[in-house]
Design a protein around this motif. Structure first.
Motif, PDB file in Angstrom:
ATOM      1  N   MET A 164       0.188 -19.332   1.174  1.00  0.00           N
ATOM      2  CA  MET A 164       0.951 -18.107   1.363  1.00  0.00           C
ATOM      3  C   MET A 164       1.164 -17.343   0.068  1.00  0.00           C
ATOM      4  O   MET A 164       1.303 -17.924  -1.012  1.00  0.00           O
ATOM      5  CB  MET A 164       2.305 -18.413   2.006  1.00  0.00           C
ATOM      6  CG  MET A 164       3.241 -19.240   1.151  1.00  0.00           C
ATOM      7  SD  MET A 164       4.911 -19.392   1.835  1.00  0.00           S
ATOM      8  CE  MET A 164       5.663 -17.842   1.339  1.00  0.00           C
ATOM      9  N   ILE A 165       1.194 -16.028   0.182  1.00  0.00           N
ATOM     10  CA  ILE A 165       1.469 -15.160  -0.954  1.00  0.00           C
ATOM     11  C   ILE A 165       2.240 -13.950  -0.453  1.00  0.00           C
ATOM     12  O   ILE A 165       2.091 -13.532   0.701  1.00  0.00           O
ATOM     13  CB  ILE A 165       0.157 -14.730  -1.657  1.00  0.00           C
ATOM     14  CG1 ILE A 165       0.458 -14.119  -3.030  1.00  0.00           C
ATOM     15  CG2 ILE A 165      -0.652 -13.779  -0.787  1.00  0.00           C
ATOM     16  CD1 ILE A 165      -0.762 -14.007  -3.917  1.00  0.00           C
ATOM     17  N   CYS A 166       3.087 -13.395  -1.298  1.00  0.00           N
ATOM     18  CA  CYS A 166       3.837 -12.188  -0.963  1.00  0.00           C
ATOM     19  C   CYS A 166       3.025 -10.979  -1.392  1.00  0.00           C
ATOM     20  O   CYS A 166       2.538 -10.917  -2.530  1.00  0.00           O
ATOM     21  CB  CYS A 166       5.198 -12.201  -1.659  1.00  0.00           C
ATOM     22  SG  CYS A 166       6.326 -10.908  -1.101  1.00  0.00           S
ATOM     23  N   GLN A 167       2.857 -10.024  -0.477  1.00  0.00           N
ATOM     24  CA  GLN A 167       1.950  -8.907  -0.697  1.00  0.00           C
ATOM     25  C   GLN A 167       2.622  -7.598  -0.337  1.00  0.00           C
ATOM     26  O   GLN A 167       3.234  -7.461   0.720  1.00  0.00           O
ATOM     27  CB  GLN A 167       0.699  -9.086   0.182  1.00  0.00           C
ATOM     28  CG  GLN A 167      -0.223  -7.906   0.250  1.00  0.00           C
ATOM     29  CD  GLN A 167      -0.965  -7.680  -1.055  1.00  0.00           C
ATOM     30  OE1 GLN A 167      -1.571  -8.612  -1.588  1.00  0.00           O
ATOM     31  NE2 GLN A 167      -0.934  -6.467  -1.571  1.00  0.00           N
ATOM     32  N   GLN A 168       2.509  -6.599  -1.235  1.00  0.00           N
ATOM     33  CA  GLN A 168       3.002  -5.270  -0.877  1.00  0.00           C
ATOM     34  C   GLN A 168       2.130  -4.695   0.233  1.00  0.00           C
ATOM     35  O   GLN A 168       0.922  -4.913   0.294  1.00  0.00           O
ATOM     36  CB  GLN A 168       2.976  -4.329  -2.074  1.00  0.00           C
ATOM     37  CG  GLN A 168       3.475  -2.921  -1.732  1.00  0.00           C
ATOM     38  CD  GLN A 168       3.756  -2.067  -2.948  1.00  0.00           C
ATOM     39  OE1 GLN A 168       4.055  -2.587  -4.004  1.00  0.00           O
ATOM     40  NE2 GLN A 168       3.661  -0.757  -2.798  1.00  0.00           N
ATOM     41  N   ASN A 169       2.767  -3.937   1.120  1.00  0.00           N
ATOM     42  CA  ASN A 169       2.022  -3.235   2.170  1.00  0.00           C
ATOM     43  C   ASN A 169       2.339  -1.747   2.072  1.00  0.00           C
ATOM     44  O   ASN A 169       1.601  -0.982   1.482  1.00  0.00           O
ATOM     45  CB  ASN A 169       2.378  -3.784   3.550  1.00  0.00           C
ATOM     46  CG  ASN A 169       1.603  -3.077   4.633  1.00  0.00           C
ATOM     47  OD1 ASN A 169       0.375  -3.102   4.635  1.00  0.00           O
ATOM     48  ND2 ASN A 169       2.302  -2.415   5.540  1.00  0.00           N
ATOM     49  N   ASP A 170       3.464  -1.326   2.660  1.00  0.00           N
ATOM     50  CA  ASP A 170       3.931   0.059   2.587  1.00  0.00           C
ATOM     51  C   ASP A 170       2.846   1.060   2.971  1.00  0.00           C
ATOM     52  O   ASP A 170       2.740   2.137   2.401  1.00  0.00           O
ATOM     53  CB  ASP A 170       4.457   0.357   1.180  1.00  0.00           C
ATOM     54  CG  ASP A 170       5.310   1.623   1.164  1.00  0.00           C
ATOM     55  OD1 ASP A 170       5.929   1.927   2.202  1.00  0.00           O
ATOM     56  OD2 ASP A 170       5.340   2.314   0.124  1.00  0.00           O
ATOM     57  N   LYS A 185       4.671   0.180   9.725  1.00  0.00           N
ATOM     58  CA  LYS A 185       4.537   0.272   8.265  1.00  0.00           C
ATOM     59  C   LYS A 185       5.522  -0.666   7.563  1.00  0.00           C
ATOM     60  O   LYS A 185       6.476  -0.220   6.927  1.00  0.00           O
ATOM     61  CB  LYS A 185       4.774   1.719   7.823  1.00  0.00           C
ATOM     62  CG  LYS A 185       4.346   2.021   6.399  1.00  0.00           C
ATOM     63  CD  LYS A 185       4.573   3.502   6.119  1.00  0.00           C
ATOM     64  CE  LYS A 185       4.200   3.868   4.686  1.00  0.00           C
ATOM     65  NZ  LYS A 185       4.518   5.270   4.392  1.00  0.00           N
ATOM     66  N   PRO A 186       5.324  -1.978   7.632  1.00  0.00           N
ATOM     67  CA  PRO A 186       6.204  -2.904   6.911  1.00  0.00           C
ATOM     68  C   PRO A 186       6.103  -2.680   5.405  1.00  0.00           C
ATOM     69  O   PRO A 186       5.048  -2.317   4.883  1.00  0.00           O
ATOM     70  CB  PRO A 186       5.661  -4.286   7.286  1.00  0.00           C
ATOM     71  CG  PRO A 186       4.780  -4.066   8.468  1.00  0.00           C
ATOM     72  CD  PRO A 186       4.260  -2.669   8.361  1.00  0.00           C
ATOM     73  N   ASP A 187       7.202  -2.934   4.705  1.00  0.00           N
ATOM     74  CA  ASP A 187       7.203  -2.758   3.250  1.00  0.00           C
ATOM     75  C   ASP A 187       6.371  -3.820   2.556  1.00  0.00           C
ATOM     76  O   ASP A 187       5.595  -3.533   1.647  1.00  0.00           O
ATOM     77  CB  ASP A 187       8.638  -2.801   2.717  1.00  0.00           C
ATOM     78  CG  ASP A 187       9.469  -1.633   3.222  1.00  0.00           C
ATOM     79  OD1 ASP A 187       8.890  -0.566   3.494  1.00  0.00           O
ATOM     80  OD2 ASP A 187      10.694  -1.792   3.358  1.00  0.00           O
ATOM     81  N   ALA A 188       6.552  -5.075   2.958  1.00  0.00           N
ATOM     82  CA  ALA A 188       5.832  -6.178   2.326  1.00  0.00           C
ATOM     83  C   ALA A 188       5.541  -7.230   3.384  1.00  0.00           C
ATOM     84  O   ALA A 188       6.167  -7.260   4.454  1.00  0.00           O
ATOM     85  CB  ALA A 188       6.639  -6.784   1.183  1.00  0.00           C
TER      86      ALA A 188
END
Length: 807
Positions: A164-170, A185-188
């Motif tokens: 797992m990794i945390c990823q910007q989306n926006d 449109k999730p933020d992350a």
């Protein structure tokens, strides 16, 4: 379908065998708030997603609460080496073991945990919301890299198959729901590393990873996969962390790959900086400790106390959030300007303060609905809401939603580290993916495989064609969440031969404590042997299986009140494929519809109460050149010899429910569900199909009955009553005169019968000079026959019936 909505924001109504506050006996199952109108069959009406907000909001408003430490303990337990064995000491052990990471004393692959403090200081500085994605993502990914080095007795090692990794989306993410497109449109996001890297590889000329034709990620490979990362992997992960993880992806991520969504809101300009050192301390409640719907709006607008989210009617708050009071125009580019009838598209994230933007809790619930829809038979989901420096964990399954109390991830960093530590050790099924349904690719199409041992058939193999155009999907958070998927099976073909129209699998979450659909169908089959009106008019169940993993287990672990109330288990039923009644019109529609009525009334007299007459539950097939009507879907039915009606379920599909059941009193469970209510539903179904379809094709433009599918139960009742007042004015040009007169005549019978009941009630009150109390709401067989005879004996019914015979 999802449960039906009420106009009150009070807690879920008491179960049917309980007493109401006034002491009167509950006579029918009260609807759970948030009723399924659109959610289970999103193609029922061509609406924009904003019109689904009320149903998501009502589910969110019912969320149960648990303490943050209880949630952390449960997640750690799930990620431990012995998840079935209680280990109450895990949380305290992990809080102590993660302290070196919190205090900048751990390095891994050239990454130092001291970078967490630097990132959090940056996060604490004043700014706008978008400025905080990057430092939070940076702190989280540094923590994940360093937490790999932390060993705690009894805990599993990190799962590198997930990684797992945390990823910007926006940026917008898209999904198709039965030909209707949604945009979110999730933020992350929390993603597997390979999924996070894929869009960036593609932009740089690399190749996106392709799924193998048969992918079976089972437990056999864990020993190999869970070895320590090699140098090449560390380099890949670090390279992505440094830059791409904090950037918007060049192409959209896929909902099927998302493990969790993170939504940010910035409320205050400045946030308290991290302390100089961390120790393991007791939990300090945040303010607020829990996050109610419209919390941010309530604080910013400071409404009158009588209109706070806790007391304001749910229908009002839902309508305010959803923008149902006025049509909204997309502010995006030309590609987002779609007709409402052709799209499910919602606007991308709107400017802050826009009254049409849903509350953050509802927004995150919508993401969960997308995640549920993207995968098959999902057990549960986890999402996160971050407001300033507090993070709330939201757990969703088909029994309902649970939110844990907030954690201040800057001041109480150890608890946030424990949260990440547990999640990092989650296998794919710990994230809620169903390990029994394995994704495969067949002839370029996404499918799912399912195999299980059967006492009679040996191994039963199912190939579920989950990307097939005819798949019926679900959009929502709780309830049965029915999916109907075309299926092929060597074992079942060997037993039944090649069926002319094929087979379908019905996958749904039924209430654990009610009579199951297979049990009811067994009773139906016995009745069919004795009655020609039932024989050939009920679905043919070919095979079924029940998964014994109740949703109540997590609630018991979290010490949630009444954890088993409404507990659900997963069922899979395989049927001979049928065709929907909406494909028919005029005489054929009447013929099949009437066959279903005759089947229904016979079953009712024999003690099988269907209670969910709707277009999706009336089907047909062809036999010897004749269309045969089938009364389908018995998972909400009840038997006369059941101990009583069940709680936490709805008693029908709102647009087609009888008017008597669409009242506040009925929604409290104080109106008994009678045969006449189902017969009235048949009339609404015939009217709905006749007014929306022409020769099996959906009519273009706006149709007067469409809006019924967007209202809560009580409002829908009011709208339907208003529709009946001026019914003569609503005749569509395509309906033949004989059919239109038939519809008018049916409602005329209903009006006369309703008027008689009103007169009887009022006469009783006048005579006794006391408030009306229902004393005789039972129906005899003669009552049922008499009522049905008033319809079939009407001249308009006879004319249409004779016209059918002459065809």
């Amino acid at each position: 379908m999802s449960p039906a909505g009420e106009t009150s924001t009070s807690a879920t109504p008491p179960r049917a065998n309980a007493l109401s506050q006034g002491g009167s006996k509950l006579e029918s199952t009260p609807n759970s708030r948030g009723a399924s109108v659109v959610s289970e069959n999103i193609s029922l009406v061509g609406v924009q997603v904003k019109e689904v907000w009320p149903w998501i909001q009502r589910d969110i408003e019912q969320a149960k609460q648990c303490k943050a430490d209880a949630m952390l303990q449960a997640l750690l337990q799930r990620a431990s080496c012995t998840p079935e064995t209680k280990q109450p000491e895990l949380l305290q052990k992990c809080l102590k073991e993660v302290l070196p990471v919190c205090n900048g004393q751990v390095s891994a692959g050239g990454i130092s945990s001291s970078g967490i403090e630097t990132a959090l200081k940056k996060y604490a500085c004043p700014g706008v919301e978008n400025d905080f994605y990057s430092p939070f993502i940076e702190a989280t990914n540094i923590a994940l890299a360093c937490l790999e080095e932390i060993k705690v007795d009894g805990m599993c090692v990190p799962v590198t198959t997930v990684d797992m990794i945390c990823q910007q989306n926006d940026m917008p993410m898209y999904q198709t729901h039965q030909k209707l497109k949604s945009t979110r449109k999730p933020d992350a996001l929390i993603l597997p590393l390979n999924s996070a890297c894929a869009p960036f590889k593609d932009e740089k000329g690399g190749k996106k990873s392709k799924q193998k034709s048969k992918q079976k990620d089972n437990e056999k490979g864990n020993a190999k996969y869970n070895e320590k990362h090699d140098e090449k992997h560390d380099t890949k992960r670090k390279a992505h962390m440094v830059k791409d993880a904090k950037e918007k992806p060049p192409t959209p991520f896929l909902w099927a790959d998302v493990l969790a969504c993170i939504e940010f809101k910035r409320k205050t300009k400045g946030i308290k900086a991290p302390p100089s050192a961390y120790t393991a301390t007791d939990y300090v409640p945040t303010k607020p400790e829990y996050l109610p719907v419209d919390h941010l709006k309530a604080q910013s607008s400071a409404p009158d106390p009588s209109q706070t989210p806790e007391t304001q009617p749910a229908s009002d708050t839902a309508l305010r959030s959803s923008g149902l009071t006025a049509a909204q125009t997309s502010k995006g580019g030309s590609s987002s300007k779609r007709k409402a009838a052709d799209t499910l598209q919602s606007a991308a994230k709107k400017p802050k303060g826009n009254s049409d933007e849903p509350d953050v809790t509802v927004q995150t619930g919508l993401y969960a609905a997308e995640m549920f829809a993207a995968n098959l038979a999902v057990h549960h989901l986890i999402n996160f809401i971050i407001i300033d420096d507090v993070i709330w964990t939201w757990y969703y399954d088909r029994q309902g939603t649970i939110q844990s109390s907030g954690i201040n991830f800057i001041q109480d960093l150890p608890r946030f580290m424990v949260l990440l530590y547990a999640l990092q050790r989650f296998k794919v099924h710990d994230w809620g993916r169903n390990k029994d349904f394995l994704p495969v690719e067949v002839e370029g199409k996404q499918c799912h495989e399912f195999e299980i041992k059967d006492e009679d058939l040996g191994t039963v193999d199912l190939l579920l064609h989950s990307s097939h155009d005819e798949r019926v999907t679900h959009y929502g958070l709780q309830g049965r969440a029915t999916n109907v998927v075309p299926v092929t099976s060597e074992a079942l073909t060997k037993k039944y031969g090649n069926l002319q129209d094929g087979m379908v699998a019905k996958i749904f979450w039924g209430e654990a404590d009610r009579t199951s659909e297979p049990e009811i169908l067994k009773k139906v089959e016995e009745i069919a042997k004795r009655h020609a009106t039932v024989q050939d008019h009920v679905p043919e169940l070919l095979w079924h299986h029940t998964f014994m993993h109740p949703t109540s287990a997590i609630r018991e672990a979290l010490d949630v009140p009444e954890p088993t109330t409404g507990s659900r288990v997963l069922y899979i039923l395989v049927f001979r494929k049928l065709k929907p009644i909406k494909e028919l019109h005029a005489h054929e529609l009447f013929d099949v519809w009437y066959q279903c009525i005759l089947c229904h009334v016979t079953l009712w007299k024999e003690g099988v109460y269907h209670r969910d007459v709707s277009p999706g539950n009336l089907m047909w097939y062809k036999k010897n050149g004749r269309l045969i009507g089938v009364l389908n879907d018995y998972d909400l039915s009840s038997l006369a010899d059941d101990p009583g009606p069940r709680g936490n379920e709805r008693t029908g599909t709102v647009p087609f429910m009888a008017l008597d059941l669409l009242t506040a009193k009925a929604q409290r469970g104080e109106v008994k569900h009678l045969y006449r209510h189902d017969l009235e539903s048949f009339v609404w179904v015939f009217t709905w199909i006749s007014m929306r379809y022409d020769n099996g094709e959906l009519l273009p433009g706006s149709r007067p009955v469409d809006a019924w599918a967007t209202f809560d139960a009580v409002t829908c009742g009011e709208k339907k009553q208003a529709f009946l007042t001026y019914l003569e004015d609503f005749r569509p040009s395509h309906i033949k005169t004989v059919v239109w007169c038939f519809i008018l005549a049916c409602f005329q019978v209903l009006d006369i019968e309703a008027s008689k009941r009103r007169q009887q009630r009022r006469a009783l009150v006048i005579k006794t000079e006391e408030s009306y109390q229902a004393t005789n709401d039972e129906e005899s067989v003669s009552n049922i026959d008499d009522l049905l005879g008033k319809f079939t004996g009407d001249i308009a019914w006879v004319k249409l019936s004779n016209a059918c015979r002459s065809q």
